[in-house]
Write an enzyme that holds these catalytic residues in place. Structure first.
Site, PDB file in Angstrom:
ATOM      1  N   GLY A   1       5.938  -6.659   1.786  1.00 56.89           N
ATOM      2  CA  GLY A   1       6.579  -5.740   0.858  1.00 56.89           C
ATOM      3  C   GLY A   1       7.816  -5.091   1.420  1.00 56.89           C
ATOM      4  O   GLY A   1       8.481  -5.628   2.316  1.00 56.89           O
TER       5      GLY A   1
ATOM      6  N   LEU B   1       4.129 -13.208  -3.626  1.00 57.17           N
ATOM      7  CA  LEU B   1       5.122 -12.581  -2.754  1.00 57.17           C
ATOM      8  C   LEU B   1       4.665 -12.478  -1.297  1.00 57.17           C
ATOM      9  O   LEU B   1       3.595 -11.954  -1.007  1.00 57.17           O
ATOM     10  CB  LEU B   1       5.448 -11.171  -3.277  1.00 57.17           C
ATOM     11  CG  LEU B   1       6.672 -10.517  -2.634  1.00 57.17           C
ATOM     12  CD1 LEU B   1       7.936 -11.277  -2.955  1.00 57.17           C
ATOM     13  CD2 LEU B   1       6.772  -9.063  -3.067  1.00 57.17           C
ATOM     14  N   ASP B   2       5.513 -12.928  -0.368  1.00 56.32           N
ATOM     15  CA  ASP B   2       5.245 -12.857   1.075  1.00 56.32           C
ATOM     16  C   ASP B   2       3.997 -13.627   1.483  1.00 56.32           C
ATOM     17  O   ASP B   2       3.426 -13.386   2.555  1.00 56.32           O
ATOM     18  CB  ASP B   2       5.122 -11.390   1.546  1.00 56.32           C
ATOM     19  CG  ASP B   2       6.404 -10.610   1.336  1.00 56.32           C
ATOM     20  OD1 ASP B   2       7.464 -11.248   1.245  1.00 56.32           O
ATOM     21  OD2 ASP B   2       6.349  -9.374   1.239  1.00 56.32           O
ATOM     22  N   GLU B   3       3.551 -14.557   0.626  1.00 54.34           N
ATOM     23  CA  GLU B   3       2.341 -15.320   0.931  1.00 54.34           C
ATOM     24  C   GLU B   3       2.625 -16.814   1.036  1.00 54.34           C
ATOM     25  O   GLU B   3       1.714 -17.612   1.208  1.00 54.34           O
ATOM     26  CB  GLU B   3       1.275 -15.083  -0.161  1.00 54.34           C
ATOM     27  CG  GLU B   3       0.676 -13.703  -0.189  1.00 54.34           C
ATOM     28  CD  GLU B   3      -0.283 -13.441   0.965  1.00 54.34           C
ATOM     29  OE1 GLU B   3      -0.600 -14.388   1.710  1.00 54.34           O
ATOM     30  OE2 GLU B   3      -0.703 -12.285   1.120  1.00 54.34           O
TER      31      GLU B   3
END
Lengths: 294, 294, 294, 294
Positions: free
Chosen positions: A211, A237-239
């Site tokens: 995040g 997101l961010d994964e």
């Protein structure tokens, strides 16, 4: 009996250097079949790596081969092999520069680094456009002679902005999109459309500090190493699958702004490596993980 | 006017080497007052580090000083300074071996490493007991001539086990407890009783992969670096102040068991450093973060 | 036409996992021939790496393969291939523990580390003897249940000492000799006899600081990183082919004795990796350089 | 008795942040004297590091202090202290940008990096001129708006070229000269004139691979890590005091040109750190070694 390599006489003309990358369900005989086919086409294997993942049951291979056979013949033979083994494969000329769009906001360090590495031939990409939701970095693109496209994004114009981006990708024939500290989240739909073709640099050692404001989070947690993660972008997101990570030592005396400054080095290093490996077909997807044949 | 250092004549007897560590609310004049007091007691500062944290408003200092003055005089003067500045301070003989209890379960690598480093004088600790909820490592303790205490823990006996541990800490005069891959969670109460005196090694790069089986989590996430984190233990699991972290590069070919094996090196390295720095009074607490004067 | 892998039906019995390492003059068709032969013997390639050195004109390959064919058949087929391609090859059971003699003087850190790693299964070696020109480390060997041989060396007895060492190597069937901070120089003759089978750890980042007291040299030069180098021993002191190197950051405050202590970590890390890679047949000689298939 | 810090009332005006760096023969009372003087001038020590070198008998100190006293008063007091202790000292405004000349030949990576870091405020230098014996990098300087001076060097014109360089240093008021892959050797005389003010980046891990073509030397030796060394320039080529070193892992598959490309990252990293530390007065000379207060 005629063994495959009896036919492997180097031709008189100069061979082409190819990179072949492939994956398929694992079973005996894949390497033999691929190597045999290449030898039958006058191919000399210069570099090769394999990996069978016991968890996914998939087999991955990257071969660099010098061959004199016409491309069409190679592709036909690969097509047959691909059918037989259920392969996903890609054949490319080794060292060919991959057409790439770089997206940025206002932070210049990753853009500068990518452009410089492209120019100095350390990165086999051909940056065909710089796209930004700001105008701050237009002069950097101009210095390197790269077209700069200002595509502003607001909540209301996000859809049009993404449509414009896709248009640019198509117009330029871009194969790869690099988010070089682009501070907008791509829509799920765009992520799906460009799946496996968008690399992002996240300014933390994922999965720590997902995040926003990861350096502030890192500072607050009092970590002793900060990091950066280059990964494929997915709707989650961010994964997305991680391609490369790197870290840098910090201590208590560093403020958030110091971490930001130190982090720029790690970010550009990790991103440049990920882009290079992707452009050289060294990165293969294995579910939500990556195989990286460095 | 008599300047402080006019009194600082080296005595004829050999000086004692002291480590003074302190923290207090930041304000002008602290270093001058401390250095002046030390000089007035014939002290020669050999090494010194300071840090003022603008966020917490606290000032931290570690001084290594050679002085001929009697210990009582030094302590009296420090007591006065401490009152004036609202200081927390600690004075110790430099290089004194800190009395330490090591707690383990069945994994031997950290215990071996700590015992070996203690014996080879690379670690200024005096390991006075090895405590374990298993018996597997009794012979390792025996080889180094360290008393081994088997304190089994079940859900029902946890309270007694912790009571026994506290008893051992008291009996041995232990100043530090090291959880060297001890696979039991200490109770909140015990954490409070021993606050700032218990160091744990967590086998991940915190805050990534808290809780159980961090290497399996890391493998599943496909990270490209694995890590270890040495931290003070608080009631908040895996959230204690971080002392040291380190990482090791891994790739797709490594299975969970390979990560476990590779991780052992990072764990013992990070733990040994944290223990050494603690024993040398290089680690000071600044809220939930640490100041480490390396 | 029958393609090789049509025969590659996994047998009903459990396959054996083999490691095949080989080198030969580079030419087209090697991989195809090797992979074809393995497939014809029911082999499933699990891991494989190749490298063709454009400078030496040599080709190197390491294959891990699961096969059900009898060993004698594999060796016969390899013998034929070897003749055809002018190959040097080695076939070993994957994970087999290599019989190893460790030589030491008085420094314990590398010996401890190797013995511990052997015991914890992190190192696929079977340490069959510890040989020393001192007696200081006899108890370490005893703790791990390894025979300890005291072979003192003086200028006059060097020849006999080396004869005794060779005897021990033969008696124990040792395939590898590790100089784990053994402070005697082996004679040219012994180096030749055991060529490619002796690994030494030098306590500097070679080629910096050859010869005696490298940490003192490093301190005097004011370097900011200290290192260690694991290499094969040749008659040319500190000039043998490098297998692995590692470094550790230091600063001005570190005295020579601090460098010695810090260096122990780097030494044991670099040595353990080199020994593991050698034992796993990952290291191949390419003139005075090494190919390491990590 | 009036203690020094009783006078240390923060003034109503904003304090100036100073960096004081000093060295002198070691003796008791130095820290007390310095800290006492600073406190007497309303100084609040924000950061401070000391080191006494037992070998050279010298004491080194760097203090960052916020003070309201007029500069002239501080300098007068320092002058007195300096006399008393035989000090070499320097007082500078913290964060002041050091006037710097960068010298290059044709390799662009270090120049780009320094200019970008200067612009992004990550490097507290004010690059006042780029000087080169070639014209290849004129456009890079132009992009950043920095005057570019072409000073060609041949065997016959070397003396004039160095005279011109000195002229430029004087005209621009440069305090620091950075050789950012400048491929000419400075004369002994120039080295002496600018002693302690010229930083060079050598593309090897000194003292390994001195002289020309270090990457070719490294490749030939088969090292597993390549490095770079930032050091002060002295008349003794590649022997000047080391400020910073860093390394990068390589393997057998890397050709000399790959090492050159990989090395660019290490070079610019090591050089940027050395320049920053120098500009922040963190580097002090201790004979042919450096003290670096990081």
């Amino acid at each position: 009996m005629t063994t495959p390599d009896d036919d492997a006489r180097p031709g008189t003309e100069d061979p082409t250097h190819w990179v072949l990358s492939l994956s398929c369900p694992d079973r005996p005989g894949i390497v033999a079949a691929v190597a045999g086919m290449l030898a039958a086409h006058g191919g000399n294997i210069e570099e090769s790596q394999q990996f069978g993942d016991p968890l996914s049951g998939l087999f991955f291979m990257r071969v660099q081969v010098a061959a004199t056979a016409p491309e069409a013949d190679l592709r036909a033979a690969l097509g047959e092999l691909g059918e037989r083994f259920g392969m996903t494969w890609e054949l490319d000329v080794a060292g060919r520069r991959m057409r790439t769009v770089v997206m940025v906001s206002t932070a210049a360090h990753c853009l500068h680094d990518l452009l410089f590495r492209q120019q100095s031939e350390a990165l086999p990409v051909d940056i065909v456009a710089v796209v930004s939701n700001h105008t701050a970095l237009a002069d950097v693109a101009a210095f390197y002679g790269i077209p700069f496209h200002h595509v502003p994004v607001t909540r209301d114009t996000k859809q049009q902005a993404e449509a414009r981006l896709l248009e640019l990708v198509e117009e330029t024939g871009a194969e790869l999109v690099v988010l070089a500290r682009y501070m907008q989240i791509l829509s799920d739909e765009l992520c799906r459309t460009l799946t496996g073709r968008v690399i992002n640099i996240h300014h933390s050692f994922l999965p720590s500090f997902k995040g926003a404001r990861p350096y502030a989070q890192a500072h607050d947690r009092g970590v002793k190493l900060i990091g950066a993660t280059a990964h494929y972008v997915t709707g989650d997101l961010d994964e997305g699958p991680i391609i490369e990570q790197d870290v840098e030592r910090v201590d208590h005396s560093k403020r958030v702004e110091d971490l930001v400054a130190l982090g720029q080095d790690v970010e550009r290093r990790a991103l440049a490596r990920a882009v290079r490996w992707h452009a050289e077909h060294r990165v293969l997807l294995d579910g939500h993980r990556t195989i990286v044949f460095r």
